[in-house]
Design a protein around this motif. Structure first.
Motif, PDB file in Angstrom:
ATOM      1  N   ALA A  66       0.852  -1.191   0.000  1.00  0.00           N
ATOM      2  CA  ALA A  66       0.000   0.000   0.000  1.00  0.00           C
ATOM      3  C   ALA A  66       0.888   1.241   0.000  1.00  0.00           C
ATOM      4  N   GLN A  67       0.532   2.231  -0.826  1.00  0.00           N
ATOM      5  CA  GLN A  67       1.304   3.468  -0.910  1.00  0.00           C
ATOM      6  C   GLN A  67       0.366   4.670  -0.867  1.00  0.00           C
ATOM      7  N   TYR A  68       0.771   5.666  -0.082  1.00  0.00           N
ATOM      8  CA  TYR A  68      -0.021   6.883   0.087  1.00  0.00           C
ATOM      9  C   TYR A  68       0.904   8.089  -0.043  1.00  0.00           C
ATOM     10  N   GLU A  70       0.557  12.375   0.150  1.00  0.00           N
ATOM     11  CA  GLU A  70      -0.295  13.522   0.460  1.00  0.00           C
ATOM     12  C   GLU A  70       0.492  14.810   0.274  1.00  0.00           C
ATOM     13  N   SER A 105      -4.270  14.056  -2.684  1.00  0.00           N
ATOM     14  CA  SER A 105      -4.025  12.722  -2.155  1.00  0.00           C
ATOM     15  C   SER A 105      -3.928  11.681  -3.263  1.00  0.00           C
ATOM     16  N   SER A 106      -2.900  10.843  -3.155  1.00  0.00           N
ATOM     17  CA  SER A 106      -2.764   9.663  -4.006  1.00  0.00           C
ATOM     18  C   SER A 106      -2.799   8.469  -3.068  1.00  0.00           C
ATOM     19  N   SER A 107      -3.819   7.648  -3.216  1.00  0.00           N
ATOM     20  CA  SER A 107      -4.037   6.524  -2.319  1.00  0.00           C
ATOM     21  C   SER A 107      -4.085   5.235  -3.130  1.00  0.00           C
ATOM     22  N   TRP A 108      -3.217   4.278  -2.772  1.00  0.00           N
ATOM     23  CA  TRP A 108      -3.188   3.001  -3.469  1.00  0.00           C
ATOM     24  C   TRP A 108      -3.116   1.893  -2.426  1.00  0.00           C
ATOM     25  N   PRO A 109      -4.277   1.525  -1.864  1.00  0.00           N
ATOM     26  CA  PRO A 109      -4.299   0.514  -0.809  1.00  0.00           C
ATOM     27  C   PRO A 109      -4.009  -0.887  -1.357  1.00  0.00           C
ATOM     28  N   LYS A 114      -5.993   2.453  -7.427  1.00  0.00           N
ATOM     29  CA  LYS A 114      -5.335   3.720  -7.127  1.00  0.00           C
ATOM     30  C   LYS A 114      -6.359   4.841  -7.276  1.00  0.00           C
ATOM     31  N   ARG A 119      -8.966  15.892  -1.257  1.00  0.00           N
ATOM     32  CA  ARG A 119      -9.690  15.380  -0.103  1.00  0.00           C
ATOM     33  C   ARG A 119      -9.768  16.440   0.984  1.00  0.00           C
ATOM     34  N   LEU A 123      -7.010  13.171   8.190  1.00  0.00           N
ATOM     35  CA  LEU A 123      -5.739  12.587   7.752  1.00  0.00           C
ATOM     36  C   LEU A 123      -4.992  12.078   8.974  1.00  0.00           C
TER      37      LEU A 123
END
Length: 129
Positions: A66-68, A70, A105-109, A114, A119, A123
């Motif tokens: 997982a990569q995040y 912000e 935000s880039s969210s890739w759980p 992705k 947002r 946080l």
């Protein structure tokens, strides 16, 4: 028009803004630099808007880490405060700043799709592993 930034770093299209922010913002301070977690302060070369850039990765056994990422816009006073904290940056303070204003935000759980979006929800900033 946004409260923070310009059309390049804070424009309505999150994907375009992310492409600009990841490649064009000037890094002014490296607060934390670890393989799975980093916090830096960056500045837009177009308008001078400052951001906290927070990267977190959580490694799993399946290899789908997982990569995040912000980008939290900051005031001049906030930049000074965070820069003075250096590697001891208060993660709760960073999370609070990102929870009260629009952030990129880039969210890739793990196992998920992705998502790149603007947002305004809460946080939680924590170190990756």
């Amino acid at each position: 028009m946004t409260e923070f930034g310009c059309a390049r770093c804070s424009g309505e299209d999150a994907l375009t803004a992310l492409a600009f922010c990841t490649t064009r913002l000037d890094k002014t301070h490296r607060l934390v630099e670890r393989s799975r977690f980093s916090v830096s302060l960056r500045r837009c070369p177009e308008c001078g808007q400052s951001f906290a850039a927070i990267f977190t990765e959580f490694v799993d056994r399946a290899g789908e880490d997982a990569q995040y990422f912000e980008f939290v816009p900051l005031t001049t006073a906030e930049v000074s405060s965070l820069a003075a904290q250096g590697a001891q940056v208060d993660l709760a303070e960073l999370g609070a700043l990102g929870s009260v204003r629009r952030r990129l935000s880039s969210s890739w759980p793990t196992g998920g799709e992705k998502e790149i979006a603007w947002r305004t929800d809460s946080l939680s900033v924590r170190e990756g592993h």
